[in-house]
Design a protein around this motif. Sequence first.
Motif, mmCIF file in Angstrom:
data_model
loop_
_atom_site.group_PDB
_atom_site.id
_atom_site.type_symbol
_atom_site.label_atom_id
_atom_site.label_comp_id
_atom_site.label_asym_id
_atom_site.label_seq_id
_atom_site.Cartn_x
_atom_site.Cartn_y
_atom_site.Cartn_z
ATOM 1 N N SER A 85 0.914 -1.421 0.066
ATOM 2 C CA SER A 85 -0.080 0.130 0.115
ATOM 3 C C SER A 85 0.817 1.248 -0.021
ATOM 4 C CB SER A 85 -0.831 -0.040 1.145
ATOM 5 O OG SER A 85 -1.707 -1.167 1.132
ATOM 6 N N ILE A 86 2.068 1.283 0.770
ATOM 7 C CA ILE A 86 2.847 2.259 0.587
ATOM 8 C C ILE A 86 3.540 2.539 -0.653
ATOM 9 C CG2 ILE A 86 4.740 3.196 2.119
ATOM 10 C CD1 ILE A 86 4.037 1.836 4.362
ATOM 11 N N VAL A 87 3.759 1.389 -1.213
ATOM 12 C CA VAL A 87 4.390 1.459 -2.508
ATOM 13 C C VAL A 87 3.436 2.167 -3.497
ATOM 14 C CG1 VAL A 87 5.374 0.354 -4.682
ATOM 15 C CG2 VAL A 87 6.117 -0.239 -2.304
ATOM 16 N N GLN A 88 2.243 1.817 -3.316
ATOM 17 C CA GLN A 88 1.578 2.464 -4.318
ATOM 18 C C GLN A 88 1.296 3.767 -3.721
ATOM 19 O OE1 GLN A 88 -2.876 1.369 -3.517
ATOM 20 N NE2 GLN A 88 -3.190 1.526 -5.921
ATOM 21 N N ASP A 89 1.118 4.227 -2.711
ATOM 22 C CA ASP A 89 1.080 5.713 -2.233
ATOM 23 C C ASP A 89 2.353 6.587 -2.798
ATOM 24 O OD1 ASP A 89 -0.985 5.102 -0.487
ATOM 25 O OD2 ASP A 89 0.216 4.971 1.384
ATOM 26 N N LEU A 93 1.962 9.726 -4.812
ATOM 27 C CA LEU A 93 2.792 11.005 -4.492
ATOM 28 C C LEU A 93 3.652 11.251 -5.728
ATOM 29 C CD1 LEU A 93 3.583 13.160 -2.340
ATOM 30 C CD2 LEU A 93 5.423 11.531 -1.775
ATOM 31 N N ARG A 94 4.095 10.548 -6.486
ATOM 32 C CA ARG A 94 4.809 11.264 -7.625
ATOM 33 C C ARG A 94 4.146 11.887 -8.615
ATOM 34 N NH1 ARG A 94 5.706 10.140 -12.613
ATOM 35 N NH2 ARG A 94 4.149 8.122 -12.525
ATOM 36 N N GLU A 95 2.730 11.444 -8.836
ATOM 37 C CA GLU A 95 1.884 11.893 -9.730
ATOM 38 C C GLU A 95 1.474 13.154 -9.185
ATOM 39 O OE1 GLU A 95 -0.973 8.864 -10.529
ATOM 40 O OE2 GLU A 95 0.635 7.800 -11.768
ATOM 41 N N VAL A 97 2.397 15.502 -6.889
ATOM 42 C CA VAL A 97 3.273 16.533 -6.603
ATOM 43 C C VAL A 97 3.860 17.151 -8.044
ATOM 44 C CG1 VAL A 97 4.534 15.983 -4.584
ATOM 45 C CG2 VAL A 97 5.488 15.262 -6.824
ATOM 46 N N GLY A 98 3.424 16.503 -9.177
ATOM 47 C CA GLY A 98 3.622 17.054 -10.566
ATOM 48 C C GLY A 98 5.141 17.224 -10.959
ATOM 49 N N GLY A 99 5.256 17.063 -12.230
ATOM 50 C CA GLY A 99 6.452 17.300 -12.970
ATOM 51 C C GLY A 99 7.620 16.407 -12.589
ATOM 52 N N VAL A 100 7.224 15.231 -12.279
ATOM 53 C CA VAL A 100 8.214 13.967 -11.739
ATOM 54 C C VAL A 100 8.100 12.902 -12.705
ATOM 55 C CG1 VAL A 100 9.219 12.656 -10.232
ATOM 56 C CG2 VAL A 100 8.489 14.851 -9.375
ATOM 57 N N ASP A 101 8.623 12.861 -13.836
ATOM 58 C CA ASP A 101 8.546 11.730 -14.578
ATOM 59 C C ASP A 101 9.114 10.259 -14.134
ATOM 60 O OD1 ASP A 101 8.022 10.298 -17.259
ATOM 61 O OD2 ASP A 101 10.095 10.200 -17.261
ATOM 62 N N ALA A 102 10.434 10.761 -13.511
ATOM 63 C CA ALA A 102 11.097 9.834 -12.710
ATOM 64 C C ALA A 102 11.932 10.369 -11.558
ATOM 65 C CB ALA A 102 11.820 8.846 -13.557
ATOM 66 N N TRP A 103 11.884 9.558 -10.352
ATOM 67 C CA TRP A 103 12.969 10.329 -9.429
ATOM 68 C C TRP A 103 14.234 10.094 -9.972
ATOM 69 C CZ3 TRP A 103 10.132 12.603 -6.013
ATOM 70 C CH2 TRP A 103 8.797 12.238 -5.767
ATOM 71 N N HIS A 104 15.012 11.055 -9.839
ATOM 72 C CA HIS A 104 16.416 11.184 -10.041
ATOM 73 C C HIS A 104 17.158 10.200 -8.812
ATOM 74 C CE1 HIS A 104 20.449 12.293 -11.155
ATOM 75 N NE2 HIS A 104 20.857 12.783 -9.946
ATOM 76 N N THR A 105 16.644 10.586 -7.866
ATOM 77 C CA THR A 105 17.195 9.622 -6.672
ATOM 78 C C THR A 105 16.152 9.546 -5.429
ATOM 79 O OG1 THR A 105 18.920 9.083 -5.191
ATOM 80 C CG2 THR A 105 18.261 11.353 -4.959
ATOM 81 N N ILE A 106 16.290 8.330 -4.927
ATOM 82 C CA ILE A 106 15.437 7.989 -3.679
ATOM 83 C C ILE A 106 16.383 7.713 -2.703
ATOM 84 C CG2 ILE A 106 13.611 6.608 -2.693
ATOM 85 C CD1 ILE A 106 12.542 6.014 -5.380
ATOM 86 N N ALA A 120 11.067 0.409 -6.177
ATOM 87 C CA ALA A 120 12.029 0.393 -7.286
ATOM 88 C C ALA A 120 11.698 -0.919 -8.030
ATOM 89 C CB ALA A 120 13.557 0.464 -6.998
ATOM 90 N N GLN A 121 11.524 -1.811 -7.402
ATOM 91 C CA GLN A 121 11.290 -3.139 -8.202
ATOM 92 C C GLN A 121 9.917 -2.990 -8.655
ATOM 93 O OE1 GLN A 121 11.511 -5.823 -4.608
ATOM 94 N NE2 GLN A 121 13.454 -6.752 -5.452
ATOM 95 N N SER A 122 8.927 -2.507 -8.131
ATOM 96 C CA SER A 122 7.683 -2.049 -8.621
ATOM 97 C C SER A 122 7.536 -1.297 -9.709
ATOM 98 C CB SER A 122 6.493 -1.882 -7.451
ATOM 99 O OG SER A 122 6.176 -2.828 -6.526
ATOM 100 N N HIS A 123 8.231 -0.317 -9.825
ATOM 101 C CA HIS A 123 8.183 0.778 -10.683
ATOM 102 C C HIS A 123 9.865 0.942 -11.158
ATOM 103 C CE1 HIS A 123 4.107 1.672 -9.922
ATOM 104 N NE2 HIS A 123 4.541 1.561 -8.509
ATOM 105 N N PRO A 124 10.330 0.012 -11.945
ATOM 106 C CA PRO A 124 11.717 0.319 -12.164
ATOM 107 C C PRO A 124 11.855 1.578 -13.190
ATOM 108 C CG PRO A 124 11.080 -1.645 -13.429
ATOM 109 C CD PRO A 124 9.946 -1.203 -12.318
ATOM 110 N N ASP A 125 11.044 1.891 -14.038
ATOM 111 C CA ASP A 125 11.162 2.900 -15.077
ATOM 112 C C ASP A 125 10.994 4.271 -14.450
ATOM 113 O OD1 ASP A 125 8.461 2.196 -14.347
ATOM 114 O OD2 ASP A 125 7.876 3.250 -16.158
ATOM 115 N N ARG A 126 10.649 4.469 -12.898
ATOM 116 C CA ARG A 126 10.433 5.537 -12.323
ATOM 117 C C ARG A 126 11.631 5.979 -11.336
ATOM 118 N NH1 ARG A 126 6.962 7.622 -15.565
ATOM 119 N NH2 ARG A 126 4.911 6.549 -15.505
#
Length: 180
Positions: A85-89, A93-95, A97-106, A120-126
């Motif tokens: 659920s937190i991974v989904q959150d 959140l990425r969507e 806050v806007g303007g974030v295609d992918a996180w430069h760093t987490i 990262a495992q669930s959203h490797p392209d992000r």
Amino acid sequence: LYPPIEPHMSGFMRTKDGKHELYYEVSGNPHGKPALFLHGGPGAGTVPMHRQLFDPKIYRIVLVDQRGAGKSIPNASLEANNTWSIVQDLEQLREHVGGVDAWHTIYGGSWGSTLALAYAQSHPDRVRSMVLRGIFLFGVQDRNWLFQDKEGAGSFFPAEFEKYASYIPHGERGDLLGAY
């Protein structure tokens, strides 16, 4: 650490399941490289010093209090509070806050490192990069070292470990975490 800064945006985001409202804040360069900070815990929450881990001239710094943590509502709630659920959150959140295609760093510490890896495992392209410290995967060995073994965390804090164990009857101390 970089000098203290204040957020230029903050608020609450209702989770898609409607069970929680997550506190988040954005600071640093509004057009900078997006950086997401994931606190430890679970349950710890963010503090202003976490903003200082990033160069505010380079990064757009996003801090979030996970479900049940920090300023998020309801506080200390375990309802619908699990890793996935937190991974989904985090993706929401990425969507949000806007303007974030992918996180430069987490950047994740302790429990935050576990969430960073799960995201990262669930959203490797992000995810472009990660900084992980105090990695805690909550496997059997990790749990035993922290909660069960006098030779683990208990060896660093013997008095505190003894107090922690003392609440459990001697016959049930073979599984302290289970007994709690």
